[in-house]
Design an enzyme around this catalytic site. Structure first.
Site, PDB file in Angstrom:
ATOM      1  CB  THR A   1     -29.499  -0.419   1.024  1.00 13.71           C
ATOM      2  OG1 THR A   1     -28.879  -0.212   2.104  1.00 13.71           O
ATOM      3  CG2 THR A   1     -29.172  -0.149  -0.311  1.00 13.71           C
TER       4      THR A   1
ATOM      5  NE  ARG B   1     -26.564  -4.533   1.042  1.00 17.49           N
ATOM      6  CZ  ARG B   1     -27.165  -3.691   2.361  1.00 17.49           C
ATOM      7  NH1 ARG B   1     -27.290  -4.284   3.422  1.00 17.49           N
ATOM      8  NH2 ARG B   1     -26.916  -2.424   2.116  1.00 17.49           N
TER       9      ARG B   1
ATOM     10  CG  HIS C   1     -23.264   0.626   0.969  1.00 20.36           C
ATOM     11  ND1 HIS C   1     -24.335   0.750   0.032  1.00 20.36           N
ATOM     12  CD2 HIS C   1     -23.836  -0.048   2.164  1.00 20.36           C
ATOM     13  CE1 HIS C   1     -25.341   0.470   0.600  1.00 20.36           C
ATOM     14  NE2 HIS C   1     -25.195   0.332   2.158  1.00 20.36           N
TER      15      HIS C   1
HETATM   16  N1   CP Z   1     -26.987   1.486   5.566  1.00 18.96           N
HETATM   17  C1   CP Z   1     -27.424   0.156   5.475  1.00 18.96           C
HETATM   18  O1   CP Z   1     -26.810  -0.332   4.390  1.00 18.96           O
HETATM   19  O2   CP Z   1     -28.479  -0.317   6.046  1.00 18.96           O
HETATM   20  P1   CP Z   1     -29.145  -1.637   5.514  1.00 18.96           P
HETATM   21  O3   CP Z   1     -28.064  -2.742   5.823  1.00 18.96           O
HETATM   22  O4   CP Z   1     -30.125  -1.913   6.577  1.00 18.96           O
HETATM   23  O5   CP Z   1     -29.539  -1.592   3.944  1.00 18.96           O
END
Ligand code: CP
Length: 303
Positions: free
Chosen positions: A52, A101, A129
């Protein structure tokens, strides 16, 4: 000014426009290479991420802009006690748009309420998400040519899996999407999601065995059992390998079934499945860059 907290913040018509833009970016990247010249994206990540954060950064760089930010709370002033509200006021002085995040559900929403720049929820706890959902929808639309009339199996950690919660909320707006929710008893979807399905008269069933569901599926969305969300390590160890998608299991599936996964994967998809033409999870990562480029352009009102 517009933020993105949930995939439902966009109507399905707005999503169609966003996905058309993402597909055009894929075909004509040069056309978009300087639209964000002199614009800055801040990535404020209080929780680990590979895809992300880096896909947001890649998206902004592809658009000609630049990136500032932090990749863990410990290297930011959150470690000294600064609130998310104060941090976003500060970031608003430095950047044009922010992807955040946070392990606490609702933290990006709090930030958005105090922000002078668009804030994108890049994952909040076990809640939502939305940009993963945009990625998932663009992948399905691009590879299946439609977002309606299919059966999707969501498999694994449906309790804590925020990607699953966001995707279900988004897909119930399309016609005749049926859900098979495949999980161990302890990791069933939260009751508020079940109620949403019931209240909207969506066809769904909850099952434990993946093998029984396989022949019915047009899409299989695998998820990781998330160690970081468990209170009890023994529970995690007991459940972590509950599902492993193997070559043998793939033989039970339709010839054109798509396998998606938000990644990271641990053991739940055997690496031997990667060579199967139905395995689309690395293509999905690439679509994540195009859709985040389209989102940045849309929220900055540059498209
Ligand atoms: N799909 C996803 O959120 O991956 P990451 O946690 O690596 O960002």
């Amino acid at each position: 000014m517009r933020h993105l907290m949930s995939p439902l913040d966009f109507t399905t018509e707005e999503l169609d426009k966003l996905f058309d833009l993402a597909n055009d970016i894929e075909k004509n990247p040069d056309k978009y290479a300087h639209i964000c010249d002199r614009k800055k994206l801040a990535t404020c990540f209080y929780e680990p991420s590979t895809r992300t954060r880096l896909s947001f950064e890649s998206a902004m760089i592809n658009l000609g802009g630049s990136v500032i930010g932090f990749s863990d709370a410990g290297s930011s002033s959150a470690s000294k006690g600064e609130s998310v509200s104060d941090t976003i006021r500060v970031i608003s002085c430095f950047a044009d748009i922010c992807a955040m995040r946070h392990p606490k559900e609702g933290a990006p929403m709090v930030a958005a309420s105090k922000s002078k720049i668009p804030v994108i929820n890049a994952g909040d706890g076990g809640h939502q998400h939305p940009t993963q959902t945009l990625t998932d929808l663009l992948t399905i639309r691009s590879l299946k040519g439609k977002l309606d009339n299919f059966t999707i199996g969501l498999c694994g950690d449906l309790k804590f899996g925020r990607t699953v919660h966001s995707l279900i909320n988004a897909l119930i707006r399309y016609n005749n999407v049926k859900f098979i929710l495949i999980s161990p008893e302890e990791l069933r979807i939260p009751s508020y999601i079940r109620e949403t399905l019931v209240n909207n008269n969506i066809e769904f069933k909850e099952v434990v065995k993946l093998d029984d569901a396989m022949p019915e599926l047009d899409i299989l969305y695998m998820t990781r059992v998330q160690r970081e969300r468990f209170f009890n390590e023994d529970d995690y160890l007991r459940l972590k390998d509950f599902y492993i998608l193997t070559k043998e299991k793939m033989e039970l599936a339709k010839e054109d079934m798509l396998v998606l996964h938000p990644l990271p994967r641990v053991n739940e998809i055997s690496v031997e499945v990667d060579d199967d033409p139905r395995a689309a999870y690395f293509k999905q990562v690439q679509y994540g860059v195009y859709v985040r480029m389209a989102l940045i352009l849309t929220l900055l009102e540059l498209a």
